[in-house]
Structure formats: structure tokens, C-alpha cells
Write a protein that holds these residues in place. Sequence first.
Motif, mmCIF file in Angstrom:
data_model
loop_
_atom_site.group_PDB
_atom_site.id
_atom_site.type_symbol
_atom_site.label_atom_id
_atom_site.label_comp_id
_atom_site.label_asym_id
_atom_site.label_seq_id
_atom_site.Cartn_x
_atom_site.Cartn_y
_atom_site.Cartn_z
ATOM 1 N N PHE A 1 89.938 100.085 33.119
ATOM 2 C CA PHE A 1 91.154 99.830 32.953
ATOM 3 C C PHE A 1 90.522 98.728 34.081
ATOM 4 O O PHE A 1 90.473 97.930 34.585
ATOM 5 C CB PHE A 1 92.273 99.883 33.364
ATOM 6 C CG PHE A 1 93.185 100.560 32.092
ATOM 7 C CD1 PHE A 1 93.837 99.338 31.702
ATOM 8 C CD2 PHE A 1 93.148 101.451 31.506
ATOM 9 C CE1 PHE A 1 94.431 99.617 30.553
ATOM 10 C CE2 PHE A 1 93.943 102.009 29.850
ATOM 11 C CZ PHE A 1 94.352 100.666 29.576
ATOM 12 N N GLU A 2 89.280 99.522 34.597
ATOM 13 C CA GLU A 2 89.399 98.897 36.279
ATOM 14 C C GLU A 2 88.452 98.130 36.307
ATOM 15 O O GLU A 2 88.213 97.217 37.362
ATOM 16 C CB GLU A 2 88.547 100.238 36.998
ATOM 17 C CG GLU A 2 89.283 101.581 37.264
ATOM 18 C CD GLU A 2 90.861 101.207 37.294
ATOM 19 O OE1 GLU A 2 91.028 100.201 38.643
ATOM 20 O OE2 GLU A 2 91.909 102.291 37.264
ATOM 21 N N GLN B 1 107.043 88.603 31.608
ATOM 22 C CA GLN B 1 106.317 87.439 30.681
ATOM 23 C C GLN B 1 105.460 87.252 29.267
ATOM 24 O O GLN B 1 105.015 87.314 28.468
ATOM 25 C CB GLN B 1 106.917 85.904 31.011
ATOM 26 C CG GLN B 1 106.622 84.515 30.161
ATOM 27 C CD GLN B 1 107.560 83.613 30.248
ATOM 28 O OE1 GLN B 1 108.979 83.381 31.675
ATOM 29 N NE2 GLN B 1 107.218 82.228 30.787
ATOM 30 N N ASN B 2 104.255 87.488 30.210
ATOM 31 C CA ASN B 2 102.609 87.802 29.837
ATOM 32 C C ASN B 2 102.680 88.781 28.865
ATOM 33 O O ASN B 2 102.049 89.554 28.481
ATOM 34 C CB ASN B 2 101.870 87.446 31.012
ATOM 35 C CG ASN B 2 102.098 88.936 31.488
ATOM 36 O OD1 ASN B 2 102.335 89.819 31.946
ATOM 37 N ND2 ASN B 2 100.932 89.153 32.639
ATOM 38 N N MET B 3 103.425 90.018 29.158
ATOM 39 C CA MET B 3 103.272 91.004 27.677
ATOM 40 C C MET B 3 104.124 90.658 26.790
ATOM 41 O O MET B 3 104.674 91.944 25.761
ATOM 42 C CB MET B 3 104.460 92.530 28.258
ATOM 43 C CG MET B 3 103.689 93.078 29.669
ATOM 44 S SD MET B 3 101.714 94.123 28.603
ATOM 45 C CE MET B 3 103.392 94.744 28.664
ATOM 46 N N SER C 1 97.540 94.921 35.864
ATOM 47 C CA SER C 1 97.976 93.987 35.991
ATOM 48 C C SER C 1 99.120 92.513 37.105
ATOM 49 O O SER C 1 98.541 92.745 37.632
ATOM 50 C CB SER C 1 99.046 92.478 34.899
ATOM 51 O OG SER C 1 99.365 93.343 34.842
ATOM 52 N N ARG C 2 99.747 93.887 37.358
ATOM 53 C CA ARG C 2 100.691 94.115 38.714
ATOM 54 C C ARG C 2 99.524 95.177 39.608
ATOM 55 O O ARG C 2 100.615 95.020 40.886
ATOM 56 C CB ARG C 2 102.022 94.541 38.859
ATOM 57 C CG ARG C 2 102.796 93.870 36.824
ATOM 58 C CD ARG C 2 103.066 92.564 37.441
ATOM 59 N NE ARG C 2 103.228 91.834 37.325
ATOM 60 C CZ ARG C 2 104.177 90.907 37.060
ATOM 61 N NH1 ARG C 2 105.607 91.660 37.107
ATOM 62 N NH2 ARG C 2 105.165 90.367 36.237
ATOM 63 N N ILE D 1 92.431 92.118 38.465
ATOM 64 C CA ILE D 1 93.832 91.630 38.951
ATOM 65 C C ILE D 1 94.235 90.963 37.966
ATOM 66 O O ILE D 1 93.428 89.427 38.116
ATOM 67 C CB ILE D 1 94.878 92.168 40.088
ATOM 68 C CG1 ILE D 1 94.085 92.907 40.835
ATOM 69 C CG2 ILE D 1 95.698 92.040 40.136
ATOM 70 C CD1 ILE D 1 95.121 94.281 41.125
ATOM 71 N N GLY D 2 95.325 90.631 37.234
ATOM 72 C CA GLY D 2 95.619 89.133 37.122
ATOM 73 C C GLY D 2 95.193 89.234 35.615
ATOM 74 O O GLY D 2 95.474 88.475 34.321
ATOM 75 N N SER D 3 94.467 89.992 34.645
ATOM 76 C CA SER D 3 93.731 89.610 33.523
ATOM 77 C C SER D 3 95.046 89.885 32.796
ATOM 78 O O SER D 3 95.644 90.427 32.668
ATOM 79 C CB SER D 3 93.112 90.720 32.743
ATOM 80 O OG SER D 3 91.909 91.267 34.092
#
Length: 433
Positions: A121-122, A381-383, A182-183, A126-128
Motif C-alpha cells: 500500500f505504501e 463516494q470513491n469507495m 487514500s485518506r 495518497i489519493g490513489s
Amino acid sequence: MPNDAVLKLEGKDYSLPTIVGSEGEKAIDVRNLRAQTGFITYDDGFANTGSCLSDITFIDGDAGILRYRGYPIEQLAEQSSFVEVAYLIINGHLPNPTQRRRFGDLLREHSPVHSDMAHLFEGFPIGSHPMAILSALLNSLGCYYPHLATNRPQEDLANFEEAAAIAISKVRTIAAMSYRKSRGLPYIFPKRSLPYCENFLHMMFSMPYEDYVPTPEVASALNLFLLLHADHEQNCSTSTVRMVASSGANLFASTAAGVCALWGPLHGGANMAVIEMLASIHAEGDDGSKFIENAKSGKGGNRLMGFGHRVYRNYDPRAKIIKASFDKALASLGIKDDPLLAIARRLEEAALKDDYFVSRKLYPNVDFYSGLIMRAIGIPQNMFTVMFAIGRMPGWIAHWKEVASNPKNKIYRPRQVYVGPTKRDFVPLEKRG
Ligand code: CMC
């Protein structure tokens, strides 16, 4: 044979066998068509093509019927749970108490991800988008469990129970971790004591200093959402999973491909697109009528998102169930007036009376109200499309198994009608105008 179809072509008659499914669906078997006649069939978007025989899900699009393994969706929604339905779809029968317990234990056992995997994940900024992360990480599961991803179907099937439990359990953990990433939030590990949906909400919303505990209504709204998405026969993502599986690819690679196919706005991405549409109507102060006019004219590429379906020419039964469960979920969350819900209701009412939608048999599909439910229970929303992927995982797994265990499996390899240039000679660069 008496029920054969007769095809008249270039002055000759050809006999083509027919097939009748267990619910009376009829098909002409064209498997030998090219060998017999030299012709192939042309069916843009496969709207008239049966790509397989399958005993998982039955849909009657004209009557608005959906059944998993023979059980009506309404009965399952009322009396069952996502985990039980996942077992049903994958194994073909409802579990007895011992099977149900064992399945739950396997899901619990496989809920954490490998600690090395957490480092993957790293690498994402951020924001992917969580759909990109989900697809990449699902595919990577084959690296952590190479004995389950040999790409030799018979060997992969020998360990199928473990692979299926890993996919169903970890899709939820990976989804929650991609959201946290993402957050920029710390990861929250799964708890063994929590049921499937509560555990997901815990990984999404708890903090190291405070546990998030959903109300029973929120957990059951999520449970219902996942159950209603569990399978839907040969849609774009499931056909993709089957196509990848037909080459002998392992379960994780095949389902990761399904995630990518699901992403687009004409398929799973529609639940996000519906909310974007409602929000823009709200922001413009439109009561919906201007948007409907644009959708009818196709102006600006607009469509009424969450409306229409390739198979349903009637109200999508899943949309009916979600809509009916709305009031309970909203009341439990203390939401009284959601302006987007009010717009959705107005759009639906107007469209169902409008000749454009009526004559084309365009009705609300599952995505019309599902985004609003997700929004109400606090899913960002993006989830939304990721939530669809979690729900669809049992279906993808069952279809992978159907392909992998078919001794007569043929690799998916459609043909085409070539309409490009005929043979021409290469022109060197200096001679090209
Ligand atoms: N708004 C306005 N017009 C529409 C819509 C819509 N949502 N859907 C279809 N039409 C029109 C289309 O323009 C065409 O009109 P005409 O005959 O005048 O050319 C006619 O209806 C037939 O449409 P189509 O595109 O040939 O139908 P399809 O079966 O290829 O497409 C669909 C099905 C779901 C892609 C389409 O209805 C659509 O784009 N809907 C909006 C997106 C959406 O809600 N997708 C979620 C599907 S359900 C969840 C899932 O399983 O993925």
C-alpha cells in the motif's frame, strides 16, 4: 432432429441443433456453424450470445426475476445473509450448520493480510483510486499463496476452498486498507469476534483510540447491499473473469481482472456516477427536468445514470428491494431530509411517465438507489464501486470454478469481421506525403 433450426444460406439448408435451459430459455447451438457454412455470427456487445451453460444464477429480464441457485432474491434478502449467500453461490447449496460454521471460521482466519502485503500500500500515492489498489492487490495474492495460484486449474481446484475464503475475506480487508491509505489514516486490523460486515465497517471507520460500532440497521443495510450484488450471471465483469479463467489463469488473477471490468461507469461505476449526477442536479438548482431532457437527447453524452439495463426490461428486482429498505436505514441514521434522495425520487417518477424511457423499457437498476444507501451509511463516494466488488466476489469465484472445473473448457476466443484495409505495400518514410 425435430427441434433443430434450419438456416438457409447461399441456396443450401443447414440444420442447427437447439438447446433449452432449465427455465425454458432457448438457444441455437452455432458451435459448428463456421465449419459447416464458412459463416460466423455477428453480435456487437454479445446481446444475443450465450457464452456458456451455467447453473449459478437465473435472470428473467422481462419479468424482473433474479434467482441465485434457484432461490428468489426476495427470499434471500429477507431471510439470509451475505456470508450464507456467498456459500450458496459458490457451492450450489445452502450450508448446514456445520458447513456454515466452518465457512465463517475460514473467513475469520483469513481476514488479516500478510504483513509484507501491508507494505505494498505504501507504494501508492495518497489519493490513489481504491479500485486500482484493489485490483493490484488482489492479483498480488497469488504471490503470497503460490500453492493456490499455480495456473494449472486442476491443482488450483484442489485447494479451492482455501482460495475462495481468502478472496472473500481479504477483498474486504484490502478495500478498507485502500480507503485508509487514500485518506492517509492508520490501518485498523480486523477483529476475530466481529461478523463480516461489522468487521469491514470497523476496519473502515475505527480509530486507534476509539472503536466504531455500527447500529444494527447500518450493518444490515450493508449486508443487504452485498447480498444483492453477489452474482448477476454474464455481466461485463463476470464475463471478464470467465474469459481470463478460460486460459487457465488462477482465481486471484481472474477476479482482479473482474475488478478492472467493473470499474467503468456503464457497469459498477454507475453507483458513483448516479451520486455525481444527483449532486450536479442539486448544485444547479434543477428539479431534474432539464437533466432528463438532456439525457433523452444524449446532449453532452448525458444518460440518466442508474437507469436501463441490458437484460432487465422491467424494474430491476434488486433496486426494488434496496428502495424498500431505505426508510429503515435512513431513520436509524437520523437522516430526515436528504436532498439527493428527493431528486432521485423525482427523477424516477418523471422517467417512469416519460415516453422516451417507457418505450425503451428503461427502469431503475440496482445502482440508482445503492449509491444513496452507501452514502447514508457513511461510505465515501470513491469507495462505492469497491463495495460492489466486495459484494460480487462470490459470483466471480463461482464462475471461475465453473470454468476451471469444466473438463470440456475451451479458451474464450471470439472471432471478428475484419473491415480494415485490404493488402497494401509498405511505403518508406521518405516517400510518404
Ligand atoms: N439514459 C438515457 N437513455 C438511455 C439510457 C439511459 N440511462 N440507457 C439506455 N438508453 C437509450 C439508448 O440511448 C438507446 O436509445 P436509442 O434506441 O434511441 O439509440 C436505448 O436506450 C438502448 O440503449 P443501449 O445503450 O443500446 O442499451 P444497452 O443494453 O447497450 O445498455 C446500459 C445498457 C446499462 C449500459 C445503459 O442502459 C446505460 O448506459 N445505463 C446507464 C448506466 C448504468 O446505470 N449502468 C448500470 C447497469 S446495472 C449494474 C450493472 O450490472 O453493472
